[in-house]
Write an enzyme that holds these catalytic residues in place. Sequence first.
Site, PDB file in Angstrom:
ATOM      1  N   LYS A  82      -8.793   1.705  -1.019  1.00 43.31           N
ATOM      2  CA  LYS A  82      -7.945   0.672  -0.416  1.00 43.31           C
ATOM      3  C   LYS A  82      -8.783  -0.237   0.469  1.00 43.31           C
ATOM      4  O   LYS A  82      -9.615   0.224   1.254  1.00 43.31           O
ATOM      5  CB  LYS A  82      -6.820   1.327   0.393  1.00 43.31           C
ATOM      6  CG  LYS A  82      -5.771   0.342   0.918  1.00 43.31           C
ATOM      7  CD  LYS A  82      -4.648   1.087   1.640  1.00 43.31           C
ATOM      8  CE  LYS A  82      -3.585   0.135   2.161  1.00 43.31           C
ATOM      9  NZ  LYS A  82      -2.516   0.853   2.901  1.00 43.31           N
ATOM     10  N   SER A 157       2.192  -0.348   1.608  1.00 44.23           N
ATOM     11  CA  SER A 157       1.212  -1.411   1.468  1.00 44.23           C
ATOM     12  C   SER A 157       0.105  -1.099   0.468  1.00 44.23           C
ATOM     13  O   SER A 157      -0.661  -1.985   0.074  1.00 44.23           O
ATOM     14  CB  SER A 157       0.557  -1.702   2.828  1.00 44.23           C
ATOM     15  OG  SER A 157      -0.147  -0.562   3.302  1.00 44.23           O
ATOM     16  N   SER A 181       3.041   4.033   3.413  1.00 40.30           N
ATOM     17  CA  SER A 181       2.243   3.187   2.529  1.00 40.30           C
ATOM     18  C   SER A 181       1.411   3.934   1.492  1.00 40.30           C
ATOM     19  O   SER A 181       0.819   3.309   0.617  1.00 40.30           O
ATOM     20  CB  SER A 181       1.315   2.286   3.353  1.00 40.30           C
ATOM     21  OG  SER A 181       2.069   1.333   4.058  1.00 40.30           O
TER      22      SER A 181
END
Length: 507
Positions: A82, A157, A181
């Site tokens: 990420k 997210s 997330s």
Amino acid sequence: MSVELTRLTAAELAEKIHSREVSAVEATQAHLDRITEVDPVVHAFLHVATQPALAAAAEVDAALATGNKPASPLAGVPLALKDVLATSDMPTTCGSKILEGWRPPYDATVAARLRKAGVVILGKTNMDEFAMGSSTEHSAYGPTHNPWDTSRIPGGSGGGSAASLAAFEAPLAIGTDTGGSIRQPAAVTGTVGVKPTYGGVSRYGLVACASSLDQAGPCARTVLDAALLHEVIGGHDPLDSTSIDTPVPRVVDAARQGAEGDLRGLRIGVVRELGGEGYQPEVEATFRSALSRLESLGAELVTVSCPHFDYALAAYYLILPSEVSSNLARFDAMRYGLRVQPSLDSSAEEVMAATREAGFGDEVKRRIMLGTYALSSGYYDAYYGKAQKVRTLITRDFAAAFEQADVLVSPTAPTTAFRIGEKVDNPLAMYLNDLCTIPANMAGTPAMSVPAGLAESDGLPVGLQIMAPTLGEAVMYRVAAAFEAARNAAEGGPLIQRLENGLGVPV
């Protein structure tokens, strides 16, 4: 051969690499080819590190060729990272224009541990800007698409990390979880996502959204793969003042034990407040089916009440924006990142204002303003202070519930993946996606999502959330692995294998 390699679990791929049946370079190239094939549609990646990934894989192969033991059980296995974790050899943008092209001078501890373990980092994945969102639509670089239906969101997210797994672009990924997330994207993409105990995985080099809530964790397609990755990235880090100085729970052993399918003697608490009105009927039905499956494995089901969970969402959206308001003050156009200078004689304040206007997206600006208001003189006690008191009550609810049960369960998200654009202009509707996941962040307890089934109406994945006491990851993984094994046996294989062609992504 390359297609077959992308279909393997991380554990299976590691076994082939370590036995030298397949080289790490071959495995890495297969996944890079897969990214080239499908990422124009999925848009899971913001940056693909082709040459560094192949070089890292070659180092693993060279070490194995000399007879050395693998650096870790996952050495040579590719991974998607990420883009909120600092990496010295590739950009770290946090999905924001304000950090476009920024290359940190150091690695986050998570990234450093992955490299030391011989895990091959393929690149950086898309995300809601600064991890603020539930759909990955708030990325400054465009939305990620759900491989199950590319007209739908992959969660947020960390939608890029979850989508990379579901699209078979990577067998492993790293996400971060501030209010769900990791878990919510896992639920809507049919993958596995784990939020460890707060402090169980280092936050050093993780660009902060809300420092008391953020937690990095493993993402995978199977429970065992998540456990293997968890043990690689977990453990005490002196560079992180909030890091817990205690051994990593033995989650790999727990996952292997759980796969044997015996949950006799375990009490599983069903949280009364996480369900009912506002939940998609198919989500509720799939959850009830999951409860029956857990009971068939020998677990005792008990209903528990956590009355203050009803206030978690409101409290969270005071605490998180307040911390955002503080953390994002560092993006001032003076030291790094974007700089917009309205004129040659602009003051520092004018440069800061113009840069933040151009560099931050609407959702980030919204949360900064909410947080600044909540922290302002005259409102601090009424809003932020009271929210922290609610947080304490939620922690007490967890403590009372864990006196009655070994783990707690709920749906991971109230609905399956919604359509891109459906909620992006309605912040409240977007925030409601985190109803089930926020309490664990507020209390700092571990939680994970595992695939529970497919909704009948839209054929999209539904997740089962499993929550455990602080540092109780072992029992959480045991329950998850038992459930996964039972569902696979009953339904003819992993849920992810049922992702069919015709959705815009060849599989």
